[in-house]
Design a protein around this motif. Sequence first.
Motif, PDB file in Angstrom:
ATOM      1  N   GLY A   8       0.834  -1.188   0.000  1.00  0.00           N
ATOM      2  CA  GLY A   8       0.000   0.000   0.000  1.00  0.00           C
ATOM      3  C   GLY A   8       0.875   1.247   0.000  1.00  0.00           C
ATOM      4  O   GLY A   8       1.951   1.252   0.599  1.00  0.00           O
ATOM      5  N   LEU A   9       0.421   2.297  -0.643  1.00  0.00           N
ATOM      6  CA  LEU A   9       1.214   3.524  -0.752  1.00  0.00           C
ATOM      7  C   LEU A   9       0.412   4.710  -0.238  1.00  0.00           C
ATOM      8  O   LEU A   9      -0.724   4.948  -0.664  1.00  0.00           O
ATOM      9  CB  LEU A   9       1.625   3.763  -2.203  1.00  0.00           C
ATOM     10  CG  LEU A   9       2.471   5.004  -2.494  1.00  0.00           C
ATOM     11  CD1 LEU A   9       3.765   4.984  -1.689  1.00  0.00           C
ATOM     12  CD2 LEU A   9       2.775   5.100  -3.983  1.00  0.00           C
ATOM     13  N   LEU A  59      -6.737  -1.145   3.114  1.00  0.00           N
ATOM     14  CA  LEU A  59      -5.289  -1.341   3.071  1.00  0.00           C
ATOM     15  C   LEU A  59      -4.820  -2.189   4.250  1.00  0.00           C
ATOM     16  O   LEU A  59      -3.950  -3.050   4.114  1.00  0.00           O
ATOM     17  CB  LEU A  59      -4.568   0.009   3.092  1.00  0.00           C
ATOM     18  CG  LEU A  59      -4.690   0.894   1.853  1.00  0.00           C
ATOM     19  CD1 LEU A  59      -3.973   2.223   2.081  1.00  0.00           C
ATOM     20  CD2 LEU A  59      -4.134   0.210   0.621  1.00  0.00           C
ATOM     21  N   ALA A  60      -5.400  -1.938   5.421  1.00  0.00           N
ATOM     22  CA  ALA A  60      -5.030  -2.684   6.623  1.00  0.00           C
ATOM     23  C   ALA A  60      -5.333  -4.166   6.469  1.00  0.00           C
ATOM     24  O   ALA A  60      -4.624  -5.021   7.021  1.00  0.00           O
ATOM     25  CB  ALA A  60      -5.754  -2.122   7.838  1.00  0.00           C
ATOM     26  N   LYS A  61      -6.374  -4.500   5.722  1.00  0.00           N
ATOM     27  CA  LYS A  61      -6.774  -5.896   5.548  1.00  0.00           C
ATOM     28  C   LYS A  61      -6.022  -6.593   4.423  1.00  0.00           C
ATOM     29  O   LYS A  61      -5.746  -7.794   4.492  1.00  0.00           O
ATOM     30  CB  LYS A  61      -8.284  -5.970   5.266  1.00  0.00           C
ATOM     31  CG  LYS A  61      -9.164  -5.495   6.415  1.00  0.00           C
ATOM     32  CD  LYS A  61     -10.636  -5.542   6.017  1.00  0.00           C
ATOM     33  CE  LYS A  61     -11.534  -5.064   7.152  1.00  0.00           C
ATOM     34  NZ  LYS A  61     -12.967  -5.057   6.748  1.00  0.00           N
ATOM     35  N   ASP A  64       0.521  -6.285   3.253  1.00  0.00           N
ATOM     36  CA  ASP A  64       1.478  -6.712   4.273  1.00  0.00           C
ATOM     37  C   ASP A  64       2.619  -5.708   4.406  1.00  0.00           C
ATOM     38  O   ASP A  64       3.457  -5.834   5.283  1.00  0.00           O
ATOM     39  CB  ASP A  64       2.012  -8.119   4.008  1.00  0.00           C
ATOM     40  CG  ASP A  64       2.431  -8.355   2.570  1.00  0.00           C
ATOM     41  OD1 ASP A  64       2.549  -7.375   1.813  1.00  0.00           O
ATOM     42  OD2 ASP A  64       2.653  -9.516   2.202  1.00  0.00           O
ATOM     43  N   LEU A  65       2.642  -4.688   3.531  1.00  0.00           N
ATOM     44  CA  LEU A  65       3.605  -3.593   3.642  1.00  0.00           C
ATOM     45  C   LEU A  65       2.932  -2.298   3.236  1.00  0.00           C
ATOM     46  O   LEU A  65       2.251  -2.239   2.199  1.00  0.00           O
ATOM     47  CB  LEU A  65       4.826  -3.837   2.746  1.00  0.00           C
ATOM     48  CG  LEU A  65       5.855  -2.694   2.667  1.00  0.00           C
ATOM     49  CD1 LEU A  65       6.519  -2.473   4.018  1.00  0.00           C
ATOM     50  CD2 LEU A  65       6.904  -2.977   1.593  1.00  0.00           C
ATOM     51  N   VAL A  87       0.547  -5.695   9.467  1.00  0.00           N
ATOM     52  CA  VAL A  87       1.102  -4.965   8.335  1.00  0.00           C
ATOM     53  C   VAL A  87       2.363  -4.244   8.795  1.00  0.00           C
ATOM     54  O   VAL A  87       2.448  -3.785   9.941  1.00  0.00           O
ATOM     55  CB  VAL A  87       0.061  -3.965   7.765  1.00  0.00           C
ATOM     56  CG1 VAL A  87      -0.384  -2.967   8.807  1.00  0.00           C
ATOM     57  CG2 VAL A  87       0.600  -3.240   6.544  1.00  0.00           C
ATOM     58  N   ASN A  88       3.370  -4.167   7.926  1.00  0.00           N
ATOM     59  CA  ASN A  88       4.622  -3.489   8.226  1.00  0.00           C
ATOM     60  C   ASN A  88       4.619  -2.089   7.613  1.00  0.00           C
ATOM     61  O   ASN A  88       4.045  -1.872   6.541  1.00  0.00           O
ATOM     62  CB  ASN A  88       5.796  -4.286   7.654  1.00  0.00           C
ATOM     63  CG  ASN A  88       5.838  -5.716   8.162  1.00  0.00           C
ATOM     64  OD1 ASN A  88       6.290  -5.972   9.257  1.00  0.00           O
ATOM     65  ND2 ASN A  88       5.344  -6.652   7.360  1.00  0.00           N
TER      66      ASN A  88
END
Length: 294
Positions: A8-9, A59-61, A64-65, A87-88
């Motif tokens: 995710g950005l 995005l949280a679901k 993983d980054l 998530v990292n």
Amino acid sequence: MSSFNTIGLIGRLASANTQYSINRLVNFLSKRKVKLLLDEETSTVLPGEGYPVASRVELAKKCDLIIVVGGDGSLLSAARAFAGHPVNILGINRGRLGFLTDISPDEIETKVSEVLDGKYQTEERFLLNSEVMRDGEALSEGLALNDVVIHPGKFIRMIEFELYINNEFVYRQRSDGLIISSPTGSTAYALSGGGPIMHPNLDAIALVPLYPHTLSSRPIVVAGSSVIRLIVSEQNNLNPLVTCDGQSQTMTQPGDEVIITKSEKALTLIHPEGHNFYETCRTKLGWASDTGNT
């Protein structure tokens, strides 16, 4: 092959420099053929590019980054959204100090590539939970990665409150306020207030008075498991504010209680290999870099 499946950005849109770095990052990630999701607001600086867009809840679901392009404020906002999720978070600095966003803009391709190849360090940070109580009922609740601050707001006046730690009375204080800081926040506002620098791995909370009306009042460091309770004095003739990370706030009134504890939600930060907290302090705070060798 990337160490992460979906990235995710998120970027701060107010800065032209940030927008340039977002475009540069997107072009790089496209070449790496990773699955990319754009934050809803961030997608507005990439119109017509056709990248999938998602809310922060999505995005949280799905990710993983999460890569955050901006300053520490941008990462603080992301921290509250993604804390407690698997998530990292990786930060690219487009702000000023950048204690949390530690990849510089000219290192985007090199450092992000290393992270995608599995060359990185992880670090777990805890958050603070703040709850404002009125007449025994919760008025508001908030999360903070850096700090919870009680202060008079726009008024230049002292406020009065009582402090309890684990139900033990500590003091009644008149001051401009109090900063309750996590180790992460010890290099932020609390540092400006004269608080101690705490290593991020410590399980501790610092309480830093703001201009107290006594020379003997000093910062206190307590266990991370402590329950910190502030009672807004009936003597106040204004309504102090309780602010989380400087980004969300609640107005209190005399008699309200503010309860701060370590949150059960944690955040996982990613750093490039070789990241060193003390080196970051030397660089960001201007400490002497001499190793002491003669």
